[in-house]
Design a protein around this motif. Structure first.
Motif, mmCIF file in Angstrom:
data_model
loop_
_atom_site.group_PDB
_atom_site.id
_atom_site.type_symbol
_atom_site.label_atom_id
_atom_site.label_comp_id
_atom_site.label_asym_id
_atom_site.label_seq_id
_atom_site.Cartn_x
_atom_site.Cartn_y
_atom_site.Cartn_z
ATOM 1 N N ALA A 54 12.624 6.544 -13.129
ATOM 2 C CA ALA A 54 11.174 6.669 -12.479
ATOM 3 C C ALA A 54 10.129 7.386 -13.620
ATOM 4 C CB ALA A 54 11.619 7.693 -11.192
ATOM 5 N N LEU A 55 10.828 8.544 -14.198
ATOM 6 C CA LEU A 55 9.924 8.990 -15.300
ATOM 7 C C LEU A 55 9.513 8.263 -16.276
ATOM 8 C CD1 LEU A 55 10.392 12.599 -16.471
ATOM 9 C CD2 LEU A 55 10.075 10.721 -18.262
ATOM 10 N N TYR A 56 10.375 7.440 -16.942
ATOM 11 C CA TYR A 56 10.014 6.497 -17.997
ATOM 12 C C TYR A 56 9.170 5.259 -17.607
ATOM 13 C CZ TYR A 56 12.748 8.856 -21.399
ATOM 14 O OH TYR A 56 13.173 9.897 -22.166
ATOM 15 N N PHE A 57 9.255 5.182 -16.127
ATOM 16 C CA PHE A 57 8.505 3.812 -15.523
ATOM 17 C C PHE A 57 6.872 4.446 -15.553
ATOM 18 C CE2 PHE A 57 5.865 2.277 -12.024
ATOM 19 C CZ PHE A 57 5.814 1.190 -12.066
ATOM 20 N N HIS A 58 6.641 5.633 -15.490
ATOM 21 C CA HIS A 58 5.135 6.214 -15.550
ATOM 22 C C HIS A 58 5.020 6.925 -17.277
ATOM 23 C CE1 HIS A 58 4.672 6.138 -11.165
ATOM 24 N NE2 HIS A 58 5.693 6.266 -11.034
ATOM 25 N N MET A 90 0.800 -1.275 -0.026
ATOM 26 C CA MET A 90 0.079 0.122 -0.121
ATOM 27 C C MET A 90 1.010 1.195 0.003
ATOM 28 S SD MET A 90 -3.186 0.731 -0.078
ATOM 29 C CE MET A 90 -4.447 2.059 0.295
ATOM 30 N N ALA A 91 2.068 1.221 0.928
ATOM 31 C CA ALA A 91 2.933 2.247 0.823
ATOM 32 C C ALA A 91 3.618 2.475 -0.277
ATOM 33 C CB ALA A 91 3.889 2.179 2.214
ATOM 34 N N LYS A 92 4.034 1.266 -0.996
ATOM 35 C CA LYS A 92 4.806 1.484 -2.445
ATOM 36 C C LYS A 92 3.523 2.024 -3.208
ATOM 37 C CE LYS A 92 7.256 -1.502 -5.432
ATOM 38 N NZ LYS A 92 7.935 -2.841 -5.729
ATOM 39 N N GLN A 93 2.426 1.790 -3.218
ATOM 40 C CA GLN A 93 1.500 2.394 -4.429
ATOM 41 C C GLN A 93 1.234 3.767 -4.073
ATOM 42 O OE1 GLN A 93 -2.423 0.649 -4.298
ATOM 43 N NE2 GLN A 93 -3.120 1.344 -5.945
ATOM 44 N N ALA A 94 1.249 4.144 -3.001
ATOM 45 C CA ALA A 94 1.113 5.704 -2.411
ATOM 46 C C ALA A 94 2.307 6.529 -3.104
ATOM 47 C CB ALA A 94 0.914 5.789 -1.183
ATOM 48 N N ARG A 95 3.286 6.007 -2.860
ATOM 49 C CA ARG A 95 4.584 6.508 -3.225
ATOM 50 C C ARG A 95 4.819 6.635 -4.824
ATOM 51 N NH1 ARG A 95 7.229 3.374 0.767
ATOM 52 N NH2 ARG A 95 8.052 2.033 -0.917
ATOM 53 N N ALA A 96 4.402 5.718 -5.602
ATOM 54 C CA ALA A 96 4.176 5.487 -6.985
ATOM 55 C C ALA A 96 3.277 6.801 -7.426
ATOM 56 C CB ALA A 96 3.797 4.261 -7.413
ATOM 57 N N ILE A 97 2.052 6.826 -6.782
ATOM 58 C CA ILE A 97 1.083 7.866 -7.250
ATOM 59 C C ILE A 97 1.668 9.167 -6.927
ATOM 60 C CG2 ILE A 97 -1.197 8.666 -6.666
ATOM 61 C CD1 ILE A 97 -2.042 6.167 -5.745
ATOM 62 N N GLN A 98 2.315 9.377 -5.844
ATOM 63 C CA GLN A 98 2.969 10.741 -5.322
ATOM 64 C C GLN A 98 4.160 10.889 -6.456
ATOM 65 O OE1 GLN A 98 2.029 12.894 -3.784
ATOM 66 N NE2 GLN A 98 3.897 14.333 -3.818
ATOM 67 N N THR A 99 4.882 10.106 -7.085
ATOM 68 C CA THR A 99 6.044 10.276 -8.178
ATOM 69 C C THR A 99 5.420 10.655 -9.144
ATOM 70 O OG1 THR A 99 7.444 8.798 -6.926
ATOM 71 C CG2 THR A 99 7.934 9.318 -8.983
ATOM 72 N N ARG A 100 4.204 9.885 -9.464
ATOM 73 C CA ARG A 100 3.455 10.290 -10.865
ATOM 74 C C ARG A 100 3.024 11.829 -10.846
ATOM 75 N NH1 ARG A 100 -1.325 10.497 -13.704
ATOM 76 N NH2 ARG A 100 -0.992 9.377 -15.939
ATOM 77 N N ARG A 101 2.502 12.179 -9.613
ATOM 78 C CA ARG A 101 2.013 13.454 -9.601
ATOM 79 C C ARG A 101 3.120 14.620 -9.789
ATOM 80 N NH1 ARG A 101 -2.800 16.055 -10.522
ATOM 81 N NH2 ARG A 101 -2.685 18.030 -9.351
ATOM 82 N N VAL A 102 4.216 14.299 -9.063
ATOM 83 C CA VAL A 102 5.411 15.118 -9.060
ATOM 84 C C VAL A 102 5.803 15.335 -10.555
ATOM 85 C CG1 VAL A 102 7.611 15.438 -8.303
ATOM 86 C CG2 VAL A 102 6.088 14.779 -6.677
ATOM 87 N N ILE A 103 5.962 14.389 -11.178
ATOM 88 C CA ILE A 103 6.391 14.201 -12.740
ATOM 89 C C ILE A 103 5.470 15.000 -13.483
ATOM 90 C CG2 ILE A 103 7.015 13.129 -14.503
ATOM 91 C CD1 ILE A 103 7.799 10.619 -12.933
ATOM 92 N N LEU A 104 4.293 15.027 -13.346
ATOM 93 C CA LEU A 104 3.124 15.585 -13.987
ATOM 94 C C LEU A 104 3.290 17.185 -13.730
ATOM 95 C CD1 LEU A 104 -0.083 13.523 -13.991
ATOM 96 C CD2 LEU A 104 1.319 14.280 -15.895
#
Length: 228
Positions: free
Chosen positions: A45-49, A1-15
């Motif tokens: 990280a960027l190219y992951f999203h 759950m924490a990993k998913q939340a970090r991924a969502i946050q990273t995606r938002r930061v990139i956007l």
């Protein structure tokens, strides 16, 4: 759950970083290197999203159609006013929203991945259909035509406003747009009840956060609302 939340946050930061770069430089001049620098993430990280700059731009446009901050109103004309005024209130401080307008106005970018305008037109047309069913619109008004003209006008006001050097805010300009536009579509009784003051967007935005803040406080521990 924490990993998913970090991924969502990273995606938002990139956007958000991409939005700021597209807003500042335009699509063609924006670079992945600059977006990485603004986001403070690795290339991996960027190219992951996002697989490409084009996909990043699509992601920014996907965030554009947001009615966050607008509370349902008995008057659908007032709700339409609130959509435009809240967006005018938010846009100067949110490059992600501002970038969606710049990308939509960029012909080369538009040819690649379309615009956010269609979504806005359809959403506003839906509000105007509901307003017409409630007797708030004049009989001759075609909701889709009115929505198309309004989105065109709102976008034009925002683009022109960014090039004019004076102290009039975007909120004040959009309030004037409504004041000119509404008498041509609204029945007099509905028109008199509408609030188009320049500070309307800020007041509605604050009320939205207070409303959902109270709802969150009333929810059981550990239960988070996703509505705000």
């Amino acid at each position: 759950m924490a990993k998913q939340a970090r991924a969502i946050q990273t995606r938002r930061v990139i956007l958000e970083a991409a939005g700021a770069v597209f807003d500042e430089f335009g699509y063609e001049s924006a670079t992945i290197a600059e977006i990485l620098s603004r986001a403070g993430v690795t290339k991996g990280a960027l190219y992951f999203h996002f697989a490409s700059k084009e996909e990043l731009a699509r992601g920014v446009l996907g965030e554009a159609l947001t009615t966050e901050g607008v509370l349902p109103q008995e008057s659908k004309l007032q709700e339409w006013v609130d959509v435009g005024m809240v967006l005018a209130h938010r846009l100067p401080a949110e490059p992600l929203l501002s970038a969606s307008i710049r990308l939509s106005a960029d012909r080369k970018a538009r040819d690649l991945f379309g615009t956010s305008w269609t979504g806005w037109i359809d959403y506003i047309a839906g509000l105007l259909v509901a307003a017409k069913e409630q007797g708030e619109l004049l009989p001759h008004v075609d909701p889709h035509q009115a929505a198309t003209l309004f989105v065109s006008s709102w976008t034009g006001v925002e683009i022109v406003a960014t090039s004019l050097e004076n102290d009039q805010t975007l909120e004040a300009r959009i309030a004037v747009l409504y004041d000119y536009f509404l008498p041509s579509v609204a029945v007099p009784g509905a028109l008199r009840r509408l609030d188009t003051a320049p500070d309307r967007g800020g007041r509605v935005w604050q009320a939205h956060h207070e409303h959902y803040g109270q709802e969150r406080a009333a929810e059981p521990d550990g239960v988070l609302s996703s509505r705000a």
